[in-house]
Design a protein around this motif. Sequence first.
Motif, PDB file in Angstrom:
ATOM      1  N   GLY A 106      -7.203   4.790  20.484  1.00  0.00           N
ATOM      2  CA  GLY A 106      -7.165   6.019  19.709  1.00  0.00           C
ATOM      3  C   GLY A 106      -5.919   6.864  19.864  1.00  0.00           C
ATOM      4  N   HIS A 107      -4.898   6.396  20.577  1.00  0.00           N
ATOM      5  CA  HIS A 107      -3.659   7.161  20.710  1.00  0.00           C
ATOM      6  C   HIS A 107      -2.880   7.094  19.394  1.00  0.00           C
ATOM      7  CE1 HIS A 107      -4.583   5.715  24.861  1.00  0.00           C
ATOM      8  NE2 HIS A 107      -4.407   7.005  25.100  1.00  0.00           N
ATOM      9  N   GLU A 108      -2.549   8.264  18.864  1.00  0.00           N
ATOM     10  CA  GLU A 108      -1.833   8.327  17.602  1.00  0.00           C
ATOM     11  C   GLU A 108      -0.402   7.810  17.749  1.00  0.00           C
ATOM     12  OE1 GLU A 108      -4.743  11.758  18.021  1.00  0.00           O
ATOM     13  OE2 GLU A 108      -3.075  11.006  19.209  1.00  0.00           O
ATOM     14  N   PHE A 109       0.109   7.203  16.688  1.00  0.00           N
ATOM     15  CA  PHE A 109       1.528   6.897  16.600  1.00  0.00           C
ATOM     16  C   PHE A 109       1.889   6.743  15.126  1.00  0.00           C
ATOM     17  CE2 PHE A 109      -0.443   2.725  16.789  1.00  0.00           C
ATOM     18  CZ  PHE A 109       0.338   1.896  15.980  1.00  0.00           C
ATOM     19  N   CYS A 110       3.186   6.773  14.829  1.00  0.00           N
ATOM     20  CA  CYS A 110       3.654   6.670  13.444  1.00  0.00           C
ATOM     21  C   CYS A 110       4.658   5.541  13.312  1.00  0.00           C
ATOM     22  CB  CYS A 110       4.291   7.968  12.973  1.00  0.00           C
ATOM     23  SG  CYS A 110       3.133   9.362  12.871  1.00  0.00           S
ATOM     24  N   VAL A 111       4.601   4.852  12.180  1.00  0.00           N
ATOM     25  CA  VAL A 111       5.624   3.880  11.799  1.00  0.00           C
ATOM     26  C   VAL A 111       6.485   4.556  10.744  1.00  0.00           C
ATOM     27  CG1 VAL A 111       6.116   1.622  10.822  1.00  0.00           C
ATOM     28  CG2 VAL A 111       4.129   1.931  12.315  1.00  0.00           C
ATOM     29  N   LEU A 112       7.733   4.807  11.092  1.00  0.00           N
ATOM     30  CA  LEU A 112       8.630   5.549  10.220  1.00  0.00           C
ATOM     31  C   LEU A 112       9.264   4.637   9.177  1.00  0.00           C
ATOM     32  CD1 LEU A 112      10.465   7.709  12.913  1.00  0.00           C
ATOM     33  CD2 LEU A 112       8.358   8.248  11.671  1.00  0.00           C
ATOM     34  N   ALA A 113       9.707   5.227   8.088  1.00  0.00           N
ATOM     35  CA  ALA A 113      10.462   4.498   7.078  1.00  0.00           C
ATOM     36  C   ALA A 113      11.944   4.613   7.402  1.00  0.00           C
ATOM     37  CB  ALA A 113      10.176   5.067   5.693  1.00  0.00           C
ATOM     38  N   ARG A 114      12.702   3.587   7.076  1.00  0.00           N
ATOM     39  CA  ARG A 114      14.123   3.604   7.381  1.00  0.00           C
ATOM     40  C   ARG A 114      14.914   4.465   6.403  1.00  0.00           C
ATOM     41  NH1 ARG A 114      15.910   0.512  11.205  1.00  0.00           N
ATOM     42  NH2 ARG A 114      18.019   0.837  10.413  1.00  0.00           N
ATOM     43  N   SER A 115      14.349   4.795   5.260  1.00  0.00           N
ATOM     44  CA  SER A 115      15.100   5.612   4.303  1.00  0.00           C
ATOM     45  C   SER A 115      14.171   6.674   3.714  1.00  0.00           C
ATOM     46  CB  SER A 115      15.666   4.723   3.202  1.00  0.00           C
ATOM     47  OG  SER A 115      14.634   4.026   2.534  1.00  0.00           O
TER      48      SER A 115
END
Length: 242
Positions: free
Chosen positions: A233-242
Motif C-alpha cells: 500500500g505504499h504510494e508511488f508515481c510513474v512519471l512521464a518523460r515529457s
Amino acid sequence: MALRPVQVNIKAVDHAAVGRFWAEALGWSAYSGRTTYVGPAGGLVWPDPVVLGIDVVPVPQPKTAAKNRTHLDLATASAAHQAELVARLLALGATPADVGQGEVPWAVLADPEGNEFCVLEPREVYRDTGPIAAVVVDCADPRAMARFWGEATDWAPHEANDEFASLRSAGPYLEFLRVPGAKTTPDRVHLDLLPYPGDDNAAEVARLRALGATDLDIGQGDVPWTCLADPEGHEFCVLARS
C-alpha cells in the motif's frame, strides 16, 4: 525493462519553505515553481536527473498522521559532523522527534512541517552515498518488498532478512524495515519513478501491475503521471518523460 527512482516526493503546505529547508540540509539548491525541486547546484537536469532529488509538492492539509512510513536517513562523516549537522538543522527549523526509538546513536528529527528523518552516526556503508544515506520504508515483509522494488527498478539487492532488506544503485540505498502494524493512512512522502529513454510508460505501468502494484486514486485527476501502490500500500508515481 526497469524504472529509475528519480525523486522523493514530499507534501507540504508551504512547499517553498520546506524546499529551502531541505536544500540547506543537504547542501543543495532549491528550484521553485509549481513545486520546489531540491537538487545539486548547477541547474535542473530533468528529465534525466543524475541524483535522487527531492520534489516538495504543495497540498492544502497539514500533516496529521503520527509517523510517515517512508523517511530519509542523512549520512555523516564523523561524530563532529553529525553534531554540527543536527545543530544546524535545529537552527533551520527542524524539531526533535520521538517515534519510540529509545536510546540510539542517531538523531531523529522532523522537518518544519513534521516529516520525520534521521541524522545517522557515521557508518562505513554510507560513506559514498552523498548527503542522503537511504530512503527507508516501514513494512511488514522486508523480503517481499525488496523483491517487488528490485523487479520494479534497476537497483540491485544488497541485503535481505526477515527484519531488514536493502537495494542500491549509485547514491542512496532503498531500505525496508520491519515494523509492527499495517499502513492505514496515505503517506506524505513517496518515491517517484521514471522510465528510461525509449521505454514505454504504459508498458512499464502494466509490468508493475503484473508484479503486484495496484492503481491508486488520491484525487489526482487527469495528470500525465500514474499513481500506484506497492503490495503493502505504499504510494508511488510513474512519471512521464515529457
